[in-house]
Write a protein that holds these residues in place. Structure first.
Motif, short mmCIF file in Angstrom:
data_model
loop_
_atom_site.label_atom_id
_atom_site.label_comp_id
_atom_site.label_asym_id
_atom_site.label_seq_id
_atom_site.Cartn_x
_atom_site.Cartn_y
_atom_site.Cartn_z
N ASP A 119 22.16 0.56 -17.11
CA ASP A 119 22.76 -0.36 -18.09
C ASP A 119 21.91 -1.61 -18.31
O ASP A 119 22.01 -2.24 -19.36
N TYR A 120 21.12 -1.99 -17.31
CA TYR A 120 20.18 -3.09 -17.49
C TYR A 120 18.96 -2.83 -16.63
O TYR A 120 19.00 -2.05 -15.67
N LEU A 121 17.85 -3.45 -17.00
CA LEU A 121 16.56 -3.27 -16.33
C LEU A 121 16.12 -4.60 -15.74
O LEU A 121 16.11 -5.62 -16.45
N ALA A 122 15.76 -4.60 -14.46
CA ALA A 122 15.35 -5.83 -13.78
C ALA A 122 13.86 -5.81 -13.50
O ALA A 122 13.34 -4.86 -12.88
N PHE A 123 13.17 -6.85 -13.95
CA PHE A 123 11.73 -6.97 -13.74
C PHE A 123 11.42 -8.19 -12.88
O PHE A 123 12.10 -9.20 -12.93
N GLY A 124 10.31 -8.11 -12.14
CA GLY A 124 9.87 -9.23 -11.32
C GLY A 124 9.33 -8.73 -9.98
O GLY A 124 9.39 -7.54 -9.70
N ARG A 125 8.71 -9.61 -9.23
CA ARG A 125 8.87 -11.05 -9.24
C ARG A 125 7.93 -11.72 -10.22
O ARG A 125 6.79 -11.30 -10.36
N PHE A 126 8.39 -12.80 -10.82
CA PHE A 126 7.56 -13.54 -11.76
C PHE A 126 6.89 -14.74 -11.10
O PHE A 126 5.85 -15.20 -11.55
N PHE A 127 7.50 -15.25 -10.03
CA PHE A 127 6.95 -16.40 -9.32
C PHE A 127 7.05 -16.11 -7.82
O PHE A 127 7.67 -15.14 -7.40
#
Length: 222
Positions: free
Chosen positions: A130-138
């Motif tokens: 249902d949703y896509l999680a991306f990272g780590r960005f920092f």
């Protein structure tokens, strides 16, 4: 933002942490985040005994239900089912989206970790995430070994027409670029929790202002 359904909406996605939200501070900390405008909460507890996790998750579910905010359980769809949570978040080395869906049903919110990899995102979409999680960005104390991601991956991931979440060292000071790049939710641990209830509420309100200013679909609760 992709399909807005199942209670998913743009905003702050608070994730608990056994150090920053210890048992004696867990409920008060989450309540402060909710007062500040958090739109979703994830219960993440890797080491506590099952009985303790069950009690904490039940209390959080009651709190989130009263606030009208979805509670997701990290990597444990069985626990999510037992407490009546809105869904679960699964990582790449954990329960698959398909298995979580089998356990929780079509109505559940199921998110998946994609790191910085669009192929993982495509796989998640194909499985019905249902949703896509991306990272780590920092730099992140909670995900120190996670692959680094560029905000451009969020822009590219809009092709999947799913809500996008950014995680990893996110704060109210660095979140604007992620929202502008395409993040619908900012998943936050250390940038939200820790300190007094007033500190947590103040940080949550700062995120709400970020979304109000920079996300076209964000609206303050009435």
């Amino acid at each position: 933002m992709g399909t807005v359904s199942k209670g998913l909406r743009p905003g702050l996605y608070g994730i608990t942490d056994s150090t920053l939200t210890p048992p004696d501070r867990l409920l008060a900390s989450v309540e402060a985040a909710l007062r500040g405008g958090a739109v979703m909460i994830q219960y993440r507890e890797k080491h506590a005994p099952l009985a303790e996790k069950l009690a904490q998750a039940r209390s959080l579910q009651s709190l989130c239900n009263t606030a009208g905010v979805p509670l997701l359980i990290n990597d444990d769809p069985e626990l999510a089912k037992r407490v009546g949570a809105a869904g679960a978040h699964v990582g790449q080395g954990d329960t698959s989206v398909e298995e979580a869906r089998r356990i929780l049903g079509e109505q559940a919110i199921i998110g998946i970790t994609c790191h910085a990899d669009l192929a993982l995102a495509r796989s998640g979409v194909d499985q019905g995430a249902d949703y896509l999680a991306f990272g780590r960005f920092f730099n992140s104390s909670t995900k120190p070994g996670a692959p680094a991601a560029s905000p451009s991956v969020l822009t590219e991931a809009k092709q999947f027409e799913r809500p996008l979440t950014a995680i990893g060292g996110v704060t109210a000071d660095n979140g604007e670029d992620l929202i502008r790049a395409g993040a619908d939710m900012l998943a936050v641990v250390g940038g939200l929790f820790g300190g007094s209830d007033e500190d947590i509420e103040r940080r949550a309100l700062s995120f709400a202002r970020l979304f109000q200013n920079h996300h076209p679909l964000f609206s303050l609760p009435h």
